[in-house]
Design an enzyme around this catalytic site. Structure first.
Site, PDB file in Angstrom:
ATOM      1  N   SER A  37      48.837  29.421  43.146  1.00  0.00           N
ATOM      2  CA  SER A  37      47.324  29.353  42.380  1.00  0.00           C
ATOM      3  C   SER A  37      47.557  28.606  41.180  1.00  0.00           C
ATOM      4  O   SER A  37      48.422  28.901  40.098  1.00  0.00           O
ATOM      5  CB  SER A  37      47.245  30.878  42.110  1.00  0.00           C
ATOM      6  N   HIS A  48      45.791  27.056  45.591  1.00  0.00           N
ATOM      7  CA  HIS A  48      44.974  28.055  45.417  1.00  0.00           C
ATOM      8  C   HIS A  48      44.073  28.054  44.310  1.00  0.00           C
ATOM      9  O   HIS A  48      44.653  27.903  43.253  1.00  0.00           O
ATOM     10  CB  HIS A  48      45.782  29.465  45.285  1.00  0.00           C
ATOM     11  N   ASP A 103      40.934  29.217  41.748  1.00  0.00           N
ATOM     12  CA  ASP A 103      40.575  30.787  41.521  1.00  0.00           C
ATOM     13  C   ASP A 103      39.095  30.475  40.759  1.00  0.00           C
ATOM     14  O   ASP A 103      39.254  29.951  39.501  1.00  0.00           O
ATOM     15  CB  ASP A 103      41.464  31.573  40.497  1.00  0.00           C
ATOM     16  N   MET A 110      36.006  31.971  38.863  1.00  0.00           N
ATOM     17  CA  MET A 110      35.730  33.110  38.507  1.00  0.00           C
ATOM     18  C   MET A 110      34.379  32.915  37.499  1.00  0.00           C
ATOM     19  O   MET A 110      34.275  31.967  36.713  1.00  0.00           O
ATOM     20  CB  MET A 110      36.661  33.567  37.543  1.00  0.00           C
ATOM     21  N   HIS A 136      39.301  30.454  46.118  1.00  0.00           N
ATOM     22  CA  HIS A 136      39.130  32.240  46.007  1.00  0.00           C
ATOM     23  C   HIS A 136      37.664  32.348  45.006  1.00  0.00           C
ATOM     24  O   HIS A 136      37.881  32.091  43.866  1.00  0.00           O
ATOM     25  CB  HIS A 136      40.354  32.699  45.440  1.00  0.00           C
ATOM     26  N   MET A 189      35.667  34.355  43.217  1.00  0.00           N
ATOM     27  CA  MET A 189      35.346  35.776  42.476  1.00  0.00           C
ATOM     28  C   MET A 189      34.010  35.640  41.499  1.00  0.00           C
ATOM     29  O   MET A 189      34.058  35.480  40.485  1.00  0.00           O
ATOM     30  CB  MET A 189      36.612  36.040  41.551  1.00  0.00           C
ATOM     31  N   MET A 244      43.664  41.684  48.010  1.00  0.00           N
ATOM     32  CA  MET A 244      44.053  41.610  46.634  1.00  0.00           C
ATOM     33  C   MET A 244      45.352  42.757  46.154  1.00  0.00           C
ATOM     34  O   MET A 244      45.106  43.845  46.494  1.00  0.00           O
ATOM     35  CB  MET A 244      42.941  41.875  45.734  1.00  0.00           C
ATOM     36  N   ASP A 259      47.639  38.361  47.388  1.00  0.00           N
ATOM     37  CA  ASP A 259      47.291  37.251  46.112  1.00  0.00           C
ATOM     38  C   ASP A 259      47.334  38.537  44.816  1.00  0.00           C
ATOM     39  O   ASP A 259      46.452  39.592  44.790  1.00  0.00           O
ATOM     40  CB  ASP A 259      45.823  37.046  45.995  1.00  0.00           C
TER      41      ASP A 259
HETATM   42  C1  DX5 Z   1      43.945  36.795  40.105  1.00  0.00           C
HETATM   43  C2  DX5 Z   1      43.859  35.599  41.130  1.00  0.00           C
HETATM   44  C3  DX5 Z   1      45.198  35.150  41.407  1.00  0.00           C
HETATM   45  C4  DX5 Z   1      46.130  34.710  40.139  1.00  0.00           C
HETATM   46  C5  DX5 Z   1      47.369  35.372  40.529  1.00  0.00           C
HETATM   47  O1  DX5 Z   1      42.472  37.377  40.186  1.00  0.00           O
HETATM   48  O2  DX5 Z   1      43.167  35.549  42.226  1.00  0.00           O
HETATM   49  O3  DX5 Z   1      45.264  34.011  42.144  1.00  0.00           O
HETATM   50  O4  DX5 Z   1      46.147  33.522  39.830  1.00  0.00           O
HETATM   51  O5  DX5 Z   1      48.219  35.282  39.532  1.00  0.00           O
HETATM   52  P1  DX5 Z   1      49.715  35.966  39.732  1.00  0.00           P
HETATM   53  O6  DX5 Z   1      50.596  35.298  40.826  1.00  0.00           O
HETATM   54  O7  DX5 Z   1      50.230  35.460  38.372  1.00  0.00           O
HETATM   55  O8  DX5 Z   1      49.648  37.454  39.839  1.00  0.00           O
HETATM   56 ZN    ZN Z   2      43.306  34.018  43.726  1.00  0.00          ZN
END
Ligand code: DX5
Ligand code: ZN
Length: 229
Positions: free
Chosen positions: A8, A32, A34, A36, A65, A67, A136, A174
């Site tokens: 990520s 990956h 993210d 948001m 991903h 969110m 998750m 994740d």
């Molecule tokens: C959190 C993200 C993850 C995040 C994971 O909401 O979806 O992808 O980057 O980070 P780590 O591996 O540090 O928990």
């Molecule tokens: Zn993620």
């Protein structure tokens, strides 16, 4: 497919994203990303323009991903832009079957995400419509959180459901995935592992990916859900 590792970039340096992606090229199966929106989760990252720029420079397939609220409206564009996999959250989708079909029709793998408190059994009938289920293992929104081991039985249940229906379903985990948690996830049934801080917090991200892969492969080799010749 065997074990796949998806670093990520949330834990990478956003001012140097291209270089940060290159640090895991050749080692990682996916990048990956993210996305948001500060509504579905209390954090804001990046959107389609940045993903389009990444897609024009990176060689590793991109795993988006989302969110975000209203993925029905926004998710297909990530597939059209060239992301290899696009995951929406079922809690946010108005019409998840229609959306999964649109993502597939646009040429990407369709992923569906479940927050830690969302049960998988309620969505058993949707599993043939998707290519990957994201379980998750932290509340979505931030990197560097502690792994929620209360979610492990859901990984196992998801794999049972997939096996029971003879589906070639990837199960992604994740959140808090690192050297001390990846084996329990692989043993339970996960085969795609997202890791942010465990990869980009390491001095050598590429070596960290290789280390996680070796652990996951070894745990998968003796896992209940893996067929042994
Ligand atoms: C959190 C993200 C993850 C995040 C994971 O909401 O979806 O992808 O980057 O980070 P780590 O591996 O540090 O928990
Ligand atoms: Zn993620």
């Amino acid at each position: 497919m065997g074990v796949q590792i998806s670093p990520s970039i949330l834990s990478a340096d956003f001012a140097r994203l291209g270089d940060e992606c290159a640090r895991v090229a050749g080692a990682a199966d996916w990048l990956h990303v993210d996305i948001m929106d500060n509504h579905f989760v209390p954090n804001l990252t990046l959107g389609l323009p940045v993903v389009e720029s990444l897609l024009s420079t990176v060689t590793t397939p991109v795993d988006c991903h989302l969110m975000i609220e209203d993925p029905d409206r926004w998710a297909p564009a990530y597939a059209e832009a060239g992301a290899g996999s696009v995951t929406f959250h079922v809690e946010a989708a108005a019409a998840p079957i229609k959306l999964a079909r649109e993502i597939r029709a646009a040429g990407a793998r369709a992923g569906m995400g479940l927050k830690p408190a969302t049960p998988v059994d309620a969505y058993a009938d949707l599993l043939p419509e998707i290519d990957m289920l994201l379980v998750m293992t932290v509340e979505p929104g931030f990197g560097g959180q502690r792994f929620l081991d209360v979610v492990v039985p859901k990984i196992r249940r998801a794999r049972e459901l997939a096996k029971g229906r003879d589906l070639d379903l990837w199960i992604q985990v994740d959140g808090g995935v690192a050297a001390d948690t990846i084996e329990v996830c692989a043993d339970a049934g996960a085969d795609v592992f997202v890791a942010g801080s465990a990869v980009y917090g390491a001095a050598d991200p590429s070596a960290a990916v290789a280390g996680l892969r070796a652990q996951a492969e070894s745990a998968t080799g003796s896992a209940w859900w893996c067929s042994h010749p």
